[in-house]
Design a protein around this motif. Structure first.
Motif, PDB file in Angstrom:
ATOM      1  N   LYS A 164       5.636  10.753  10.711  1.00 56.15           N
ATOM      2  CA  LYS A 164       4.592  10.982   9.704  1.00 56.15           C
ATOM      3  C   LYS A 164       3.309  11.437  10.388  1.00 56.15           C
ATOM      4  N   SER A 165       2.690  12.480   9.830  1.00 55.53           N
ATOM      5  CA  SER A 165       1.494  13.084  10.434  1.00 55.53           C
ATOM      6  C   SER A 165       0.237  12.664   9.691  1.00 55.53           C
ATOM      7  N   PHE A 166      -0.895  12.833  10.387  1.00 59.41           N
ATOM      8  CA  PHE A 166      -2.205  12.558   9.784  1.00 59.41           C
ATOM      9  C   PHE A 166      -3.254  13.359  10.555  1.00 59.41           C
ATOM     10  N   LEU A 167      -3.931  14.274   9.845  1.00 59.28           N
ATOM     11  CA  LEU A 167      -4.920  15.159  10.486  1.00 59.28           C
ATOM     12  C   LEU A 167      -4.255  15.866  11.661  1.00 59.28           C
ATOM     13  N   TRP A 168      -4.762  15.675  12.878  1.00 66.66           N
ATOM     14  CA  TRP A 168      -4.194  16.360  14.046  1.00 66.66           C
ATOM     15  C   TRP A 168      -3.013  15.585  14.649  1.00 66.66           C
ATOM     16  N   VAL A 169      -2.749  14.374  14.150  1.00 62.93           N
ATOM     17  CA  VAL A 169      -1.688  13.533  14.698  1.00 62.93           C
ATOM     18  C   VAL A 169      -0.335  13.997  14.166  1.00 62.93           C
ATOM     19  N   GLU A 170       0.619  14.264  15.079  1.00 55.30           N
ATOM     20  CA  GLU A 170       1.946  14.745  14.688  1.00 55.30           C
ATOM     21  C   GLU A 170       2.874  13.606  14.278  1.00 55.30           C
ATOM     22  N   ASN A 214      -0.995   9.525   1.951  1.00 58.23           N
ATOM     23  CA  ASN A 214      -0.669   9.844   3.336  1.00 58.23           C
ATOM     24  C   ASN A 214      -0.675   8.548   4.155  1.00 58.23           C
ATOM     25  N   TYR A 215       0.241   8.464   5.109  1.00 59.25           N
ATOM     26  CA  TYR A 215       0.382   7.218   5.869  1.00 59.25           C
ATOM     27  C   TYR A 215      -0.850   6.906   6.716  1.00 59.25           C
ATOM     28  N   GLY A 216      -1.593   7.913   7.111  1.00 58.16           N
ATOM     29  CA  GLY A 216      -2.847   7.665   7.809  1.00 58.16           C
ATOM     30  C   GLY A 216      -3.854   6.970   6.902  1.00 58.16           C
ATOM     31  N   LEU A 260       0.825  -1.218   0.000  1.00 58.02           N
ATOM     32  CA  LEU A 260       0.000   0.000   0.000  1.00 58.02           C
ATOM     33  C   LEU A 260       0.856   1.264   0.000  1.00 58.02           C
ATOM     34  N   GLU A 261       2.089   1.142   0.526  1.00 61.07           N
ATOM     35  CA  GLU A 261       2.990   2.293   0.586  1.00 61.07           C
ATOM     36  C   GLU A 261       3.353   2.791  -0.810  1.00 61.07           C
ATOM     37  N   ARG A 262       3.275   1.910  -1.782  1.00 62.73           N
ATOM     38  CA  ARG A 262       3.614   2.289  -3.162  1.00 62.73           C
ATOM     39  C   ARG A 262       2.610   3.285  -3.748  1.00 62.73           C
TER      40      ARG A 262
END
Length: 598
Positions: free
Chosen positions: A450-456, A354-356, A348-350
């Protein structure tokens, strides 16, 4: 009181998960232990006072050596590496609340290594008290090789000690050789040479305590069958060990490691790991060993120092089983993480999303794979609800005889085609997956920073509120993803436990109340348990429970037809009943035709 239906197999699974979580929490609690006495070969290791002293008027100079991934700062005093910077990574900056500072794996001599010579006359040399000067620097542009030779003179007469450093482009290891020349005057009376190494491991991540729980010593040894295996010291307490033969020793952190790799197996090695519970250091690692093989001969020993990330593909390239220091879990849990979750994640990383989003897609893939098991659980639950009136009749009929009641209930299950163990087996099958993720997300370097939305940072907790006090097990912050997960788990528990077509049960059933209590306790336990875990884990479980809720309505409203299931149950009961009557009739006819054979 509104009566509830119970899926006993799910309850057994939840109780087992609760047991796993409590056990896991217990073994991950931090406890201070008294420091053990430093031993070498089970005897106190005594160091004589050095006769040689440095000239205080000499000035310590520093020299740089670097490639495209590492930057080294070498000290003339001791000739050792004082600083190591990983160019492609950053460490956590409290003031900016994200990874922004230069990542120093070694800083201000946090790693010290030295030779300690002793000859029979009692003369001692400590190389950390010697001044080394750059003797030769070679740079090969074609091969990308850089060599720096640092030389110190023998304080007792003729001879030199050379420290030789060699690096290549794109490599996270540096070759380190020790060579003596013309030391015969010092060696002729016989001598011993100890290599001593001390490493104070720096904290690099947001949550120091969490990072410390993933920091420990690993080492590779050969067993009786000459097969290499990887062992480790405790990550929670002070521990030391004497090792007969070792291939390498790794000082592993959560995402990075220093690995000490001798060119030849080291014999008679002493290692010690000591915890720090505050400050900028996580642990102190000590190593002592002999390196001279024959008396009266010059020393020429070579090693490699690995300063780099815990990247599975990168470590595999070194072909020395370094990848086994990545804590993917023990036993079959490790195989689940390496050959299932990691493969799905890397695929899926390919997508370069965004990592989230990748974690959300990964959750969907896993839930779709597990859908047949989920469907069987829902179907079993529906069938159990439909035969509930029959079970209640048997409970009333055999109220005073537990054995007869159990036999009658098992016969009922057999007649309608229900295997009560199937639901329990399905739940048990999902427990390894549930637990594997606790080891997967906090150790995946691809998610670091790696961030996602409010996650730093997806490898650390997300915090929407800092508390002015500390709550045991919970911490001093509020994680929104953990709250969302616990809420979703509570809703799913309510839906699966309170069906629209529940059948009546006795109001004063204490066992039912106790089991209901366990079911609704689980969201609260998880709220406390994973509040400080990697936010990627909370995100996965939140999405997983949202999907479970979706499956519940999809299967219950569109797939399962309870009327058809009820008719099939009645049909099976009639078939079993008719078969039984026909069998009795045949036996009776046989007896009637052959009365003299009785």
């Amino acid at each position: 009181m509104r009566n509830r239906n119970l899926d006993y197999s799910s309850i057994i699974g939840l109780v087992l998960i609760l047991f796993v979580l409590i056990t896991f929490t217990y073994f991950n609690n931090y406890k201070e232990y008294k420091e053990k006495e430093l031993n070498f070969n089970h005897k106190k290791f005594v160091v004589k006072k050095e006769i040689f002293r440095t000239d205080n008027n000499k000035k310590n100079n520093f020299f740089l050596l670097e490639n495209n991934v590492l930057k080294f700062k070498l000290s003339s005093l001791g000739g050792i590496i004082s600083d190591v910077i990983l160019k492609k990574y950053k460490s956590y900056d409290d003031s900016l609340s994200h990874h922004a500072k230069n990542l120093y794996l070694i800083k201000n001599f946090s790693l010290e290594y030295k030779l300690f010579f002793q000859n029979k006359k009692g003369f001692n040399i400590d190389t950390n008290l010697l001044y080394f000067k750059p003797f030769l620097f070679v740079k090969n542009e074609k091969n990308g090789i850089k060599i720096l030779i640092m030389r110190a003179t023998n304080p007792y007469g003729k001879g030199f000690i050379d420290y030789i450093y060699k690096i290549r482009e794109n490599q996270y290891d540096i070759h380190f050789s020790i060579r003596t020349q013309n030391f015969s005057s010092f060696f002729k009376e016989g001598y011993r040479c100890h290599l001593r190494l001390e490493h104070n491991i720096l904290s690099l991540e947001k949550d120091r305590d969490w990072e410390n729980s993933y920091t420990q010593v690993y080492y590779s040894i050969f067993n009786e069958n000459s097969i290499s295996s990887v062992k480790y010291l405790s990550e929670k307490k002070t521990e030391d060990k004497n090792i007969d033969e070792t291939n390498w020793i790794a000082h592993k952190q959560q995402f990075f490691s220093f690995i000490f790799i001798p060119d030849k197996k080291l014999k008679n090695v002493f290692i010690k790991s000591e915890n720090f519970f505050s400050g900028s250091f996580l642990k102190k690692i000590q190593l002592n060993t002999f390196i001279n093989t024959n008396e009266n001969k010059e020393i020429h020993s070579s090693f490699r120092f690995y300063f780099g990330p815990l990247d599975l593909n990168l470590l595999k390239k070194y072909q020395n089983n370094f990848e086994n220091i990545i804590p993917f879990g023990w036993g079959f849990l490790k195989w689940i993480n390496k050959y299932f979750f990691l493969v799905v994640f890397q695929f899926l990383e390919r997508t370069n999303l965004n990592y989230g989003i990748i974690i959300i897609l990964m959750t969907i893939v896993v839930k779709l794979i597990l859908y047949p098991i989920t469907y069987k659980q829902y179907k079993l639950s529906a069938m159990m609800k439909l035969i509930r009136p029959e079970i209640e009749k048997l409970n009333s009929k055999y109220k005073g005889d537990v054995l007869k009641k159990q036999r009658a209930i098992m016969e009922l299950y057999h007649n309608v085609g229900i295997n009560p163990m199937s639901g329990c087996i399905s739940t048990l099958f999902q427990i390894p997956i549930f637990y594997s993720l606790f080891k997967f997300f906090p150790t995946l370097i691809n998610l670091r920073g790696k961030s996602f939305l409010w996650v730093e940072d997806l490898t650390s907790y997300d915090s929407i509120l800092k508390l002015p006090f500390f709550i045991p097990f919970y911490g001093n912050h509020v994680s929104l993803l953990t709250l969302l997960y616990s809420l979703a788990l509570l809703v799913y528990t309510k839906l699966s436990n309170d069906g629209k077509n529940d059948f009546s049960q006795n109001e004063n059933n204490s066992s039912v109340s106790d089991m209901n209590f366990l079911l609704y306790l689980m969201p609260i336990v998880m709220l406390f348990f994973i509040n400080s875990y990697a936010s990627a884990l909370s995100l996965y479980y939140f999405i997983s429970n949202i999907i479970n809720i979706g499956f519940f309505f999809f299967i219950k409203e569109l797939i399962l037809d309870e009327k058809k299931i009820f008719l099939k149950i009645q049909e099976k009961k009639m078939i079993k009943h008719n078969s039984w009557k026909e069998m009795i009739k045949k036996i009776g006819n046989k007896k009637y035709k052959n009365p003299m054979k009785e």
